[in-house]
Scaffold this motif. Sequence first.
Motif, PDB file in Angstrom:
ATOM      1  N   ARG A  17       5.003 -66.027 -26.854  1.00 33.03           N
ATOM      2  CA  ARG A  17       3.925 -67.024 -26.926  1.00 33.03           C
ATOM      3  C   ARG A  17       4.448 -68.451 -26.995  1.00 33.03           C
ATOM      4  N   HIS A  18       5.698 -68.598 -27.409  1.00 34.65           N
ATOM      5  CA  HIS A  18       6.267 -69.942 -27.551  1.00 34.65           C
ATOM      6  C   HIS A  18       7.424 -70.083 -26.563  1.00 34.65           C
ATOM      7  N   HIS A  19       7.335 -71.088 -25.710  1.00 31.61           N
ATOM      8  CA  HIS A  19       8.259 -71.230 -24.581  1.00 31.61           C
ATOM      9  C   HIS A  19       8.998 -72.567 -24.645  1.00 31.61           C
ATOM     10  N   PRO A  20      10.166 -72.655 -24.003  1.00 32.41           N
ATOM     11  CA  PRO A  20      10.827 -73.964 -23.882  1.00 32.41           C
ATOM     12  C   PRO A  20       9.954 -74.921 -23.070  1.00 32.41           C
ATOM     13  N   SER A  21      10.099 -76.208 -23.351  1.00 36.86           N
ATOM     14  CA  SER A  21       9.364 -77.208 -22.588  1.00 36.86           C
ATOM     15  C   SER A  21       9.885 -77.271 -21.155  1.00 36.86           C
ATOM     16  N   ALA A  22       9.109 -77.931 -20.290  1.00 36.99           N
ATOM     17  CA  ALA A  22       9.548 -78.110 -18.901  1.00 36.99           C
ATOM     18  C   ALA A  22      10.880 -78.848 -18.845  1.00 36.99           C
ATOM     19  N   ASP A  23      11.055 -79.837 -19.720  1.00 39.16           N
ATOM     20  CA  ASP A  23      12.327 -80.580 -19.738  1.00 39.16           C
ATOM     21  C   ASP A  23      13.502 -79.659 -20.065  1.00 39.16           C
ATOM     22  N   VAL A  24      13.287 -78.778 -21.034  1.00 36.76           N
ATOM     23  CA  VAL A  24      14.361 -77.857 -21.430  1.00 36.76           C
ATOM     24  C   VAL A  24      14.685 -76.895 -20.290  1.00 36.76           C
ATOM     25  N   LEU A  25      13.643 -76.372 -19.625  1.00 36.72           N
ATOM     26  CA  LEU A  25      13.876 -75.432 -18.519  1.00 36.72           C
ATOM     27  C   LEU A  25      14.545 -76.129 -17.334  1.00 36.72           C
ATOM     28  N   ALA A  26      14.154 -77.369 -17.080  1.00 35.81           N
ATOM     29  CA  ALA A  26      14.769 -78.112 -15.971  1.00 35.81           C
ATOM     30  C   ALA A  26      16.247 -78.363 -16.262  1.00 35.81           C
ATOM     31  N   ALA A  27      16.559 -78.708 -17.509  1.00 37.20           N
ATOM     32  CA  ALA A  27      17.954 -78.932 -17.881  1.00 37.20           C
ATOM     33  C   ALA A  27      18.741 -77.631 -17.797  1.00 37.20           C
ATOM     34  N   TYR A  28      18.084 -76.530 -18.157  1.00 32.72           N
ATOM     35  CA  TYR A  28      18.750 -75.225 -18.045  1.00 32.72           C
ATOM     36  C   TYR A  28      19.063 -74.930 -16.574  1.00 32.72           C
ATOM     37  N   ALA A  29      18.072 -75.164 -15.707  1.00 31.08           N
ATOM     38  CA  ALA A  29      18.266 -74.895 -14.273  1.00 31.08           C
ATOM     39  C   ALA A  29      19.397 -75.760 -13.714  1.00 31.08           C
ATOM     40  N   ALA A  30      19.516 -76.978 -14.232  1.00 29.70           N
ATOM     41  CA  ALA A  30      20.544 -77.905 -13.752  1.00 29.70           C
ATOM     42  C   ALA A  30      21.893 -77.663 -14.433  1.00 29.70           C
ATOM     43  N   GLY A  31      21.899 -76.808 -15.458  1.00 29.86           N
ATOM     44  CA  GLY A  31      23.147 -76.505 -16.161  1.00 29.86           C
ATOM     45  C   GLY A  31      23.644 -77.641 -17.030  1.00 29.86           C
ATOM     46  N   THR A  32      22.731 -78.480 -17.503  1.00 33.82           N
ATOM     47  CA  THR A  32      23.168 -79.654 -18.255  1.00 33.82           C
ATOM     48  C   THR A  32      23.074 -79.486 -19.769  1.00 33.82           C
ATOM     49  N   HIS A  33      22.573 -78.328 -20.240  1.00 31.52           N
ATOM     50  CA  HIS A  33      22.593 -78.105 -21.685  1.00 31.52           C
ATOM     51  C   HIS A  33      24.021 -77.875 -22.164  1.00 31.52           C
ATOM     52  N   GLU A  34      24.270 -78.215 -23.423  1.00 32.09           N
ATOM     53  CA  GLU A  34      25.479 -77.734 -24.069  1.00 32.09           C
ATOM     54  C   GLU A  34      25.440 -76.204 -24.015  1.00 32.09           C
ATOM     55  N   PRO A  35      26.602 -75.541 -23.838  1.00 31.10           N
ATOM     56  CA  PRO A  35      26.575 -74.084 -23.649  1.00 31.10           C
ATOM     57  C   PRO A  35      25.860 -73.324 -24.759  1.00 31.10           C
ATOM     58  N   GLY A  36      26.053 -73.734 -26.000  1.00 34.97           N
ATOM     59  CA  GLY A  36      25.396 -73.028 -27.093  1.00 34.97           C
ATOM     60  C   GLY A  36      23.886 -73.117 -27.001  1.00 34.97           C
ATOM     61  N   PHE A  37      23.380 -74.255 -26.586  1.00 38.27           N
ATOM     62  CA  PHE A  37      21.942 -74.431 -26.432  1.00 38.27           C
ATOM     63  C   PHE A  37      21.444 -73.629 -25.226  1.00 38.27           C
ATOM     64  N   GLY A  38      22.255 -73.596 -24.152  1.00 45.78           N
ATOM     65  CA  GLY A  38      21.893 -72.788 -22.991  1.00 45.78           C
ATOM     66  C   GLY A  38      21.801 -71.309 -23.337  1.00 45.78           C
TER      67      GLY A  38
END
Length: 204
Positions: A4-25
Amino acid sequence: MNPRHHPSADVLAAYAAGTHEPGFGLVVAAHLETCSECRARVRAFEAASGAALEDIPQTDVGADALAKVMARLDQPSAEAQPDTRPLLERLPLGPRKWVAPGVWVAAVETPHAPDNRVYLLSVAPGMPTARHEHSGAEFCTVLKGAFRDESGLYSAGDFAATDEDVDHQPVVIGDEECVCLFATEGRLKARGVLGRLAFAYADV
Ligand SMILES: [Zn+2]
């Protein structure tokens, strides 16, 4: 049951781009394992970013997303191998540390991301957790059990992102322990003596 609770669009976009810190990814990947809706959104972000270059094959990012992130954490050059074991068995965990009755924490070993603090926290039913604030960003995905805080009920697969503006006191719901995967970049600031004890896990 879908989360029921999802990452925001910004978080998903950063995930798709591979720009999160690995631990956060890793914490996002744990959510994607259970959420077909967010897997589709990540695919859409990936397709949008690559559409100008070539057609992107429609692959299911969820099936191997976690393996890819794990490979980035531990063996950056290794091929990601599909692994169908439950997530709790796949995480490279350090020893469990009991920080209070019914509460244990285990670090997720991330030798290539030493600045990310990544860990599992397990809290038994009926154990209060400390009201606390955050000194930096935190991602959390519930792996087992459920908790409730001021923003709602979180059960297996649900994702929560908090920042330093959040001040909350989660409570474990149900009759099994609640196990969550966390990545955090700052120390927690717990209130009160019990809070400081329970949140000693911030030092893992
Ligand atoms: Zn989702």
